[in-house]
Design a protein around this motif. Sequence first.
Motif, PDB file in Angstrom:
ATOM      1  N   GLY A   9      -4.146 -41.566 -41.894  1.00 17.15           N
ATOM      2  CA  GLY A   9      -3.840 -41.387 -43.313  1.00 17.15           C
ATOM      3  C   GLY A   9      -4.282 -40.015 -43.790  1.00 17.15           C
ATOM      4  N   ASN A  10      -5.477 -39.597 -43.372  1.00 15.03           N
ATOM      5  CA  ASN A  10      -5.984 -38.278 -43.771  1.00 15.03           C
ATOM      6  C   ASN A  10      -5.023 -37.177 -43.322  1.00 15.03           C
ATOM      7  OD1 ASN A  10      -8.372 -39.198 -44.960  1.00 15.03           O
ATOM      8  ND2 ASN A  10      -9.510 -39.130 -43.041  1.00 15.03           N
ATOM      9  N   ASP A  11      -4.550 -37.295 -42.073  1.00 16.88           N
ATOM     10  CA  ASP A  11      -3.648 -36.262 -41.539  1.00 16.88           C
ATOM     11  C   ASP A  11      -2.328 -36.254 -42.299  1.00 16.88           C
ATOM     12  OD1 ASP A  11      -5.568 -35.637 -39.725  1.00 16.88           O
ATOM     13  OD2 ASP A  11      -4.629 -36.679 -38.033  1.00 16.88           O
ATOM     14  N   GLU A  12      -1.840 -37.451 -42.630  1.00 19.53           N
ATOM     15  CA  GLU A  12      -0.573 -37.514 -43.365  1.00 19.53           C
ATOM     16  C   GLU A  12      -0.725 -36.841 -44.736  1.00 19.53           C
ATOM     17  OE1 GLU A  12       1.029 -41.473 -43.709  1.00 19.53           O
ATOM     18  OE2 GLU A  12       2.794 -40.760 -44.806  1.00 19.53           O
ATOM     19  N   ILE A  13      -1.834 -37.151 -45.403  1.00 20.89           N
ATOM     20  CA  ILE A  13      -2.065 -36.617 -46.751  1.00 20.89           C
ATOM     21  C   ILE A  13      -2.251 -35.098 -46.720  1.00 20.89           C
ATOM     22  CG2 ILE A  13      -3.768 -36.598 -48.644  1.00 20.89           C
ATOM     23  CD1 ILE A  13      -4.073 -39.703 -47.984  1.00 20.89           C
ATOM     24  N   THR A  14      -3.086 -34.617 -45.800  1.00 22.71           N
ATOM     25  CA  THR A  14      -3.310 -33.162 -45.760  1.00 22.71           C
ATOM     26  C   THR A  14      -2.020 -32.451 -45.312  1.00 22.71           C
ATOM     27  OG1 THR A  14      -4.354 -33.435 -43.599  1.00 22.71           O
ATOM     28  CG2 THR A  14      -5.814 -33.195 -45.487  1.00 22.71           C
ATOM     29  N   GLY A  15      -1.221 -33.132 -44.477  1.00 28.75           N
ATOM     30  CA  GLY A  15       0.076 -32.559 -44.085  1.00 28.75           C
ATOM     31  C   GLY A  15       0.995 -32.391 -45.292  1.00 28.75           C
ATOM     32  N   ILE A  16       0.986 -33.360 -46.188  1.00 29.97           N
ATOM     33  CA  ILE A  16       1.821 -33.290 -47.389  1.00 29.97           C
ATOM     34  C   ILE A  16       1.328 -32.166 -48.296  1.00 29.97           C
ATOM     35  CG2 ILE A  16       2.382 -34.489 -49.560  1.00 29.97           C
ATOM     36  CD1 ILE A  16       2.343 -37.131 -47.835  1.00 29.97           C
ATOM     37  N   ILE A  17       0.030 -32.106 -48.466  1.00 26.78           N
ATOM     38  CA  ILE A  17      -0.533 -31.080 -49.349  1.00 26.78           C
ATOM     39  C   ILE A  17      -0.304 -29.689 -48.748  1.00 26.78           C
ATOM     40  CG2 ILE A  17      -2.743 -30.185 -50.210  1.00 26.78           C
ATOM     41  CD1 ILE A  17      -3.525 -33.045 -50.792  1.00 26.78           C
ATOM     42  N   GLY A  18      -0.373 -29.636 -47.412  1.00 31.48           N
ATOM     43  CA  GLY A  18      -0.010 -28.409 -46.719  1.00 31.48           C
ATOM     44  C   GLY A  18      -0.924 -27.234 -46.978  1.00 31.48           C
ATOM     45  N   LYS A  19      -2.179 -27.515 -47.368  1.00 29.83           N
ATOM     46  CA  LYS A  19      -3.111 -26.403 -47.565  1.00 29.83           C
ATOM     47  C   LYS A  19      -4.159 -26.456 -46.477  1.00 29.83           C
ATOM     48  CE  LYS A  19      -2.994 -26.021 -52.547  1.00 29.83           C
ATOM     49  NZ  LYS A  19      -3.467 -26.739 -53.716  1.00 29.83           N
ATOM     50  N   THR A  20      -4.659 -25.300 -46.072  1.00 28.55           N
ATOM     51  CA  THR A  20      -5.764 -25.319 -45.128  1.00 28.55           C
ATOM     52  C   THR A  20      -7.053 -25.515 -45.895  1.00 28.55           C
ATOM     53  OG1 THR A  20      -5.670 -22.934 -45.264  1.00 28.55           O
ATOM     54  CG2 THR A  20      -4.776 -23.936 -43.272  1.00 28.55           C
ATOM     55  N   PRO A  21      -8.054 -26.100 -45.246  1.00 28.50           N
ATOM     56  CA  PRO A  21      -9.307 -26.304 -45.969  1.00 28.50           C
ATOM     57  C   PRO A  21      -9.870 -24.986 -46.460  1.00 28.50           C
ATOM     58  CG  PRO A  21      -9.383 -27.316 -43.792  1.00 28.50           C
ATOM     59  CD  PRO A  21      -8.118 -26.548 -43.858  1.00 28.50           C
TER      60      PRO A  21
END
Length: 216
Positions: A200-212
Amino acid sequence: MFLGPPGSGKGTYSSYLSVYLDVPHISTGEMLREVVESGSELGKKIDGFLDRGELVSDDIMIEIFKRRILMDDTKNGFVLDGFPRTITQAKMLDEMHESIGCFDYIFSLWTPYDQIIKRALKRAQCDDCGKIYNLKNSPPKIDGVCDICGGKIVDRDDDNEKILHHRLKVYDEITKPLVEYYSDRDSFYTIYSGGPAQEGNDEITGIIGKTPKGES
Ligand code: AMP
């Protein structure tokens, strides 16, 4: 913003995303528990609502929420966990959104209820920093001691089975209509949260598409 029934992973995903983006994690449940623990008059007033799995009234919730959201540390963004939970709260947030821009992404989490119940009954939380543990799948390294801050890990009072069923009913009746309220917006995403948290974390960060923050 994270929407979803109790136990669907809002706290877990919000914590991850807040570290990932280096912005505050605003959990209204956590804020209310702190008010109760402070022993203030307001705390005494709302204690029973949390214990019974009922929602705190919109007036009180909106007042507490507005005070928090206007603090300085939210200037670069924030992750909303557990707010809004009613149409009244959502409308208030829409008004704020027009003036200060409150949300870029709405993640609606879903997990089958039987899985939520199984998972929630194994859920415990650090009494100090609020980190959530699943005692079966991701227990702390030392039994009863928080990995992050060394605090004491306690069961969440509201997670016993009867109350959890009631919280799911309250969700169905009062909060679930928000899914429809938001579903036609471009920023709305449905996330299956019944699998491993990292998926889920990967899916969400993939959608947001920003690097930390701090990485390029
Ligand atoms: P949570 O930690 O998000 O599961 O919230 C725990 C409890 O806090 C809920 O069952 C409600 O009693 C209360 N609560 C949290 N957020 C809200 C909200 N936005 N509106 C009303 N009550 C809330």
